[in-house]
Design a protein around this motif. Structure first.
Motif, PDB file in Angstrom:
ATOM      1  N   ASP A  97      -4.838   5.336  -1.333  1.00  0.00           N
ATOM      2  CA  ASP A  97      -3.816   6.112   0.760  1.00  0.00           C
ATOM      3  C   ASP A  97      -3.822   7.806  -0.017  1.00  0.00           C
ATOM      4  N   LEU A  98      -3.804   7.996  -1.672  1.00  0.00           N
ATOM      5  CA  LEU A  98      -3.486   8.739  -2.587  1.00  0.00           C
ATOM      6  C   LEU A  98      -4.427  10.235  -2.510  1.00  0.00           C
TER       7      LEU A  98
ATOM      8  N   ALA B 222      -6.333  12.160 -11.149  1.00  0.00           N
ATOM      9  CA  ALA B 222      -6.319  10.792 -11.621  1.00  0.00           C
ATOM     10  C   ALA B 222      -6.997   9.408 -11.055  1.00  0.00           C
ATOM     11  N   MET B 223      -7.144   9.407  -9.063  1.00  0.00           N
ATOM     12  CA  MET B 223      -7.902   8.924  -8.044  1.00  0.00           C
ATOM     13  C   MET B 223      -9.001   9.045  -7.992  1.00  0.00           C
TER      14      MET B 223
ATOM     15  N   VAL C 269      -3.526  -0.980  -8.862  1.00  0.00           N
ATOM     16  CA  VAL C 269      -5.006  -1.077  -8.795  1.00  0.00           C
ATOM     17  C   VAL C 269      -5.105   0.078  -7.183  1.00  0.00           C
ATOM     18  N   ALA C 270      -6.472   0.602  -8.283  1.00  0.00           N
ATOM     19  CA  ALA C 270      -6.937   1.651  -7.146  1.00  0.00           C
ATOM     20  C   ALA C 270      -8.409   1.112  -7.587  1.00  0.00           C
ATOM     21  N   GLY C 271      -9.174   1.113  -8.180  1.00  0.00           N
ATOM     22  CA  GLY C 271     -10.641   1.119  -7.815  1.00  0.00           C
ATOM     23  C   GLY C 271     -10.641  -0.201  -8.190  1.00  0.00           C
TER      24      GLY C 271
ATOM     25  N   ARG D 199       0.797  -1.303   0.099  1.00  0.00           N
ATOM     26  CA  ARG D 199       0.058   0.011   0.128  1.00  0.00           C
ATOM     27  C   ARG D 199       1.018   1.106  -0.192  1.00  0.00           C
ATOM     28  N   ALA D 200       0.921   1.709  -0.983  1.00  0.00           N
ATOM     29  CA  ALA D 200       1.488   3.634  -1.418  1.00  0.00           C
ATOM     30  C   ALA D 200       0.630   4.649  -0.487  1.00  0.00           C
ATOM     31  N   THR D 201       2.061   5.207   0.143  1.00  0.00           N
ATOM     32  CA  THR D 201       1.618   6.543   0.989  1.00  0.00           C
ATOM     33  C   THR D 201       2.141   7.600   0.887  1.00  0.00           C
ATOM     34  N   SER D 202       2.362   7.660  -0.961  1.00  0.00           N
ATOM     35  CA  SER D 202       2.742   9.070  -1.827  1.00  0.00           C
ATOM     36  C   SER D 202       3.154   8.334  -2.868  1.00  0.00           C
ATOM     37  N   VAL D 203       2.834   9.768  -3.828  1.00  0.00           N
ATOM     38  CA  VAL D 203       3.219   9.036  -4.978  1.00  0.00           C
ATOM     39  C   VAL D 203       4.885   8.489  -5.227  1.00  0.00           C
TER      40      VAL D 203
END
Length: 285
Positions: free
Chosen positions: A57-58, A75-76, A32-34, A11-15
């Motif tokens: 989380d971004l 984009a999110m 992965v997003a949606g 799980r990324a915390t930033s770009v």
């Protein structure tokens, strides 16, 4: 029961963290997003990434705002958020037209604008819309940010210019006096398009100063009917010219026969939908 192959999950915390994780796991990692496109393919074993980098989380990549002379869409941003964003509807009704006919409320509440564009599905609605709007897409990577015109973003079906170690972060749409519309034919509500067309017109002194025409699921190169756009520019916005623009668009697209219809039917549909979208756009003036 369909179960995906084993994969790593981070799980990324930033770009910057997301880019670092993509570099760490290499070419077999995926964002992965949606997840509405990727996860079903993983369950069917049509896609089997070794690692998923979750960017949910971004939150800095979500939202719709006017910044200077552009409408900026993160984009999110979820489809549902774009559908209800007053800034989007006020400047570009085509965005609300398209979002209303994308899947169903469940998908719209979860799916993201950036994910739809990066999927580059020939039947996906927003690709044609942003191409018609002449949007620009901002991509971040190890070397920094770069901006790519929407019409250069798509390399082919399911293929874009986003590199394996890059991330789409924003879409910029230049704000200008225009009118726009999107029309779609599908077999049932919320289905993938049999065919769809978007039209964006800038009209000055009863003359079309600029035209943008996007086509979905109809075999148009880069989702655009450029020849029809060129025909419309410089002439009056009359119904006869709209019909001719539709004919030109149909002549220059290469639809593929599938379960939604034969190629000849889709080519005919391209002409009809372009004409309808242009009429609807002008009707809003």
């Amino acid at each position: 029961m369909q179960v995906p192959a084993v994969f790593q999950y981070r799980r990324a915390t930033s770009v910057e963290d997301a880019l670092s994780l993509l570099a760490e796991y290499g070419p077999e990692s995926r964002i992965v997003a949606g997840g509405h496109s990727l996860l079903p393919m993983m369950k069917l074993r049509l896609a089997h990434p070794e690692a998923l980098v979750d960017i949910n989380d971004l939150t800095e990549l979500a939202g719709v705002r006017v910044e200077g002379d552009a409408l900026v869409i993160g984009a999110m941003t979820r489809h549902a958020a774009l559908l209800t964003a007053p800034e989007a509807g006020a400047h570009f009704p085509i965005l609300h037209d398209a979002e209303r006919v994308i899947a169903d409320p469940i998908v719209r509440n979860r799916g993201t604008v950036g994910g739809s564009l990066c999927q580059a599905d020939p039947s996906e609605d927003l690709s044609a819309v942003f191409a018609a709007l002449r949007a620009s897409l901002v991509i971040h990577g190890p070397e920094g940010a770069r901006t790519v015109p929407a019409r250069d973003f798509f390399l082919g079906p399911y293929e874009t210019v986003v590199g394996q170690r890059e991330l789409l972060v924003e879409i910029h749409v230049p704000v200008r006096p225009s009118t726009s519309a999107y029309v779609k034919v599908d077999r049932r509500a919320g289905d993938w398009a049999v065919g769809a067309a978007g039209a964006v017109l800038t009209i000055v002194d009863e003359t079309v100063a600029e035209a943008g025409i996007g086509l979905t699921a109809l075999g148009a190169p880069r989702f655009v009917a450029e020849e029809a756009e060129e025909f419309l520019a410089g002439g009056p916005p009359t119904d006869a010219r709209f019909v001719e623009a539709g004919r030109i668009a149909a002549d220059h697209c290469e639809p593929v026969a599938d379960q939604r219809g034969p190629a000849d039917y889709k080519r005919h549909l391209a002409g009809e939908l372009v004409t309808r979208a242009l009429r609807r756009a002008v009707g809003r003036v």
